[in-house]
Design an enzyme around this catalytic site. Structure first.
Site, PDB file in Angstrom:
ATOM      1  CG  HIS A  99      -0.463   0.347   2.509  1.00  0.00           C
ATOM      2  ND1 HIS A  99      -0.270  -0.594   3.488  1.00  0.00           N
ATOM      3  CD2 HIS A  99      -0.090   1.526   3.049  1.00  0.00           C
ATOM      4  CE1 HIS A  99       0.182  -0.006   4.580  1.00  0.00           C
ATOM      5  NE2 HIS A  99       0.319   1.287   4.333  1.00  0.00           N
ATOM      6  CG  ASP A 121      -0.238  -3.991   2.703  1.00  0.00           C
ATOM      7  OD1 ASP A 121       0.016  -3.422   1.619  1.00  0.00           O
ATOM      8  OD2 ASP A 121      -0.380  -3.375   3.782  1.00  0.00           O
ATOM      9  CB  SER A 151       2.947   1.993   5.932  1.00  0.00           C
ATOM     10  OG  SER A 151       1.700   2.352   6.423  1.00  0.00           O
TER      11      SER A 151
END
Length: 433
Positions: free
Chosen positions: A164, A199, A279
């Site tokens: 992402h 992901d 992230s």
């Protein structure tokens, strides 16, 4: 829930469970990230090659209002309703210093060092070891820009991050990617490959050498209560360290605004503070070894109808276990893509007759012909209540349990059929993407 990440740990030599990929690896031609497969069934079904799109990107350059969402625990399992990239959210003072010139909001790089060994704690030591393997990832594309974190895999420039981070929240692949290392060096980077279902994505830094690879621990040995240290670039603040414990293992988490476009992971849960910009970074243990790649947080929706703004860290964060991350990263480096473990069924949560909010297992709706499930004799109507010794109460948990296994692995399913309970041995398959 919301996506985000942190940075990893440096490798200082072989350790138990450590992954040290051969420096001689050469990446294949840079492929486009594999497109996510459509999900099958409801509430986290396990289709043959089906999966929930796991794209979650970093936010735009200007302080954006992150995509809203709510988190809840119900018969659908744990659902992450909002994915977080790397920009500052509403109510957060945005940092405007942008030394990279890539549209990412950052602060100047700094090193984590032990200044006083006599007073250093386990967190201090873990952070000092891990910091050299922490990088900040800047991305931009036609749909916006942002920043995230990453983990150094090899000394010649392979870096692991979240899909992402490089997919701009599913709005398209980043057209420009750059990476700043902990010592301040800035590199242009390319996307080697991505695995949206988990992901994860791998980057290759152009012309890099002498980087400090992270050491990966065996995530199967992680226990609830273990020290957990997150290092990354929340809100662009590089080399930020937070600590806590491992709050749970084997937590089935679906990230995405709806169940139909969710990435399902078999996560480690932690109360270490994780925020937008973390992230793709690492959750490390007391030895400074990576036990997980931070990817999501639970976030309480705020504001009125139509104004669901995420609340930021509330002490419930999730990381992709290092064993899964290591396997997928190695496959991407070797082949440009990675396999997804699958069972070959569509399933829904079997609810308790007296309380529909309580899941009692994953009920098979359809068995795909020629799949591991069909070969093992599973039937529509069967209710899976355990995978090995792991209890299954929802179909999301079944998806997470299956995907956490290695393709080709044999597992024992506890199945209720009619009034009988039986054990069914299944050799799991694999599919691209």
């Amino acid at each position: 829930m919301s996506d985000n990440g942190t940075t990893p740990t440096p490798a200082t030599g072989p350790q138990p469970g450590a992954w040290t990929p051969p420096p001689a690896w050469q990446p294949p031609a840079t492929p486009q990230p594999a497109p996510p497969h459509p999900g099958a069934g409801s509430h986290g079904a396990v289709p043959p090659g089906g999966a929930y799109p796991g794209a979650v990107p970093p936010p735009p350059a200007q302080p954006p209002t992150a995509r809203g969402g709510r988190w809840r625990i119900g018969i659908a399992g744990l659902l992450a309703g909002a994915l977080i990239g790397g920009g500052a959210g509403a109510g957060v003072v945005a940092l405007t210093d942008d030394p990279a010139g890539r549209g990412g909001s950052t602060a100047a790089a700094q090193n984590v060092t032990i200044k006083n060994p006599e007073t250093a704690s386990a967190v201090t030591a873990a952070a000092a070891k891990a910091a050299p393997s922490v990088v900040t990832v800047y991305v931009s594309g036609s749909s916006g820009s942002g920043s995230g974190s990453g983990v150094v895999l090899t000394d010649d420039g392979y870096v692991l991050t979240n899909n992402h981070v490089v997919s701009l929240e599913g709005n398209g692949t980043a057209t420009a990617v750059s990476v700043r290392t902990s010592d301040g060096r800035l590199y242009d980077a390319t996307v080697v490959g991505a695995h949206p279902i988990s992901d994860l994505a791998v980057l290759r830094l152009d012309g890099a050498s002498g980087l400090t690879p992270a050491t990966f621990a065996n995530s199967d040995k992680v226990q609830v209560g273990d020290l957990a240290v997150a290092i990354g670039a929340p809100l662009g603040l590089t080399d930020t360290v937070t600590d806590g414990i491992v709050s749970a293992t084997g937590r089935a988490v679906a990230t995405g605004s709806t169940e139909g476009d969710a990435t399902v992971i078999d996560a480690l849960q932690t109360d270490a503070a994780i925020n937008p910009g973390n992230s793709g970074g690492a959750l490390v243990n007391s030895a400074g070894e990576v036990v997980g790649i931070n990817t999501a947080i639970a976030s309480v929706a705020t504001g009125g109808p139509g104004k669901q703004e995420q609340s930021g860290n509330i002490g419930v964060g999730f990381a992709i276990p290092s064993n899964t991350a290591h396997r997928i990263a190695k496959e991407i480096i070797d082949n440009g893509s990675a396999k997804t473990t699958y069972l070959g069924v569509s399933a829904r949560t079997a609810a308790d007759d007296t309380n529909p909010e309580i899941g009692t297992g994953a009920q098979i709706v359809q068995v795909e012909p020629g799949t591991p499930a069909a070969d093992a004799g599973l039937r529509a109507g069967d209710v899976v209540t355990a995978v090995g010794d792991r209890l299954i109460t929802t179909s999301t948990e079944l998806t997470a349990a299956v995907r956490s296994q290695t393709p080709g692995e044999q597992v024992a399913l506890t199945v209720q059929r009619g009034g009988d309970t039986q054990q069914v041995e299944v050799t799991l398959g694999s599919t691209d993407g």
